[in-house]
Enzyme design. Sequence first.
Site, short mmCIF file in Angstrom:
data_model
loop_
_atom_site.label_atom_id
_atom_site.label_comp_id
_atom_site.label_asym_id
_atom_site.label_seq_id
_atom_site.Cartn_x
_atom_site.Cartn_y
_atom_site.Cartn_z
N HIS A 1 -1.31 -9.78 -1.10
CA HIS A 1 -1.81 -8.99 -2.23
C HIS A 1 -1.66 -9.78 -3.52
O HIS A 1 -0.90 -10.74 -3.57
CB HIS A 1 -1.03 -7.68 -2.36
N SER B 1 0.81 -1.22 0.00
CA SER B 1 0.00 0.00 0.00
C SER B 1 0.84 1.27 0.00
O SER B 1 0.39 2.30 -0.47
CB SER B 1 -0.92 0.01 1.22
N GLU C 1 -9.82 7.10 2.40
CA GLU C 1 -9.47 5.69 2.25
C GLU C 1 -10.40 4.75 3.02
O GLU C 1 -10.62 4.92 4.22
CB GLU C 1 -8.04 5.43 2.75
N HIS D 1 -4.23 -1.95 -4.84
CA HIS D 1 -3.98 -3.32 -5.28
C HIS D 1 -5.14 -4.17 -4.80
O HIS D 1 -5.98 -3.70 -4.02
CB HIS D 1 -2.68 -3.85 -4.67
MG MG Z 1 -4.15 1.47 3.34
ZN ZN Z 2 -2.44 -5.18 2.52
#
Ligand code: MG
Ligand code: ZN
Length: 364
Positions: A328, A80, A250, A298
């Site tokens: 991820h 991230s 976010e 992602h």
């Molecule tokens: Mg984050």
């Molecule tokens: Zn993550």
Amino acid sequence: MKKVFFLLAAALVLHACNNSYQQMAIRKKPKNVILLIGDGMGLTQMSTAYYYQDETPSFSRFLHIGLHQNQPTDAQITDSAAGATAFSTGYKSYNSAIGVDRDTIPRETILELAARRGQATGVIATSSVTHATPASFFAHAEDRDLEDKIASQLHASPVDFFAGGGIEFFAYREDGLNYLDSLASAGFLVDTTELKRPAAWNSNQKYGYLLAADGMPKMSEGRGDFLPRATEMAIEYLSQDKDGFFLMVEGSQIDWGGHANDADWIIDEVKDFDQAIKAALDFAEKDGNTLVIVTADHETGGMSLSAAEVRMQRTYKHINPTFSTGGHSATLIPVYAYGPGAAKFMGIYQNNEIFDRMLEALRW
Ligand code: MG
Ligand code: ZN
């Protein structure tokens, strides 16, 4: 016959509206930008909004959609920090980088650039505000784990409004320093108890909400409408600036549900994020000068909306979400854009081009 005329007229009006919207999305320059990042929100996570809620998802309101590829400089799969740094600075960097390039050189972020142009700015997250994604917009650090260092930069950054968790990185620190005091000296009214809307927003004042020691509670633990309400409050306050604003919002925990391979956690967090998108779009629709971009850094979990199996037999009657990893994945990530400049976000491109395309849209 009358009915036919009416339908024809209605169709023409619709066509004209859509056409003028398309013209605006191509030609007009936005005044404000709201960037919403669903951490770990791949196409599968976003798709849950279409299978696990009755309301039409906010995603359906976007007409301009693209995809980005998100490899960092040192690996195939991004974290991230590198993901957000690519959006915020336009530089691809290494995993763990916070607002620094691959050589650890600090790079100006879109939020800092906006402030330098006189705009008001904000960051909101359901993690700590010092976590990788929000941090990459206001801080510069060689490693995402340096949350104490990141916290020490917030009061001196150009952020005017923030909301999320992370009290422990500002107070109760190993070095004994108290950055809640520094925030107050820098003109912040910091609330550590509740997301309370002041009677009136004072444009000479900055506002901070730190509502958890570290990350905010999960939706299932009673976070309530924190994210959409903080988004609304930030917009109310920031939109008072005559020069416009930049806001990053976010949905941090879609990623955490992915790491835990917990479909219910993801579904709840996507629903909540969808409400924050709704708040942004409702404002943008009325305002007409706001570019709204929704994307993810992602995908997390290698999630799939698989067919449920009953007694070893595959049946297409029901969905049973499955996961291929606790980490991820490298899958390309959707980008949804609305408003002036939205047409710039069509196509398939690299994650750091989101920065370039925001600047192009703004003509900075
Ligand atoms: Mg984050
Ligand atoms: Zn993550």
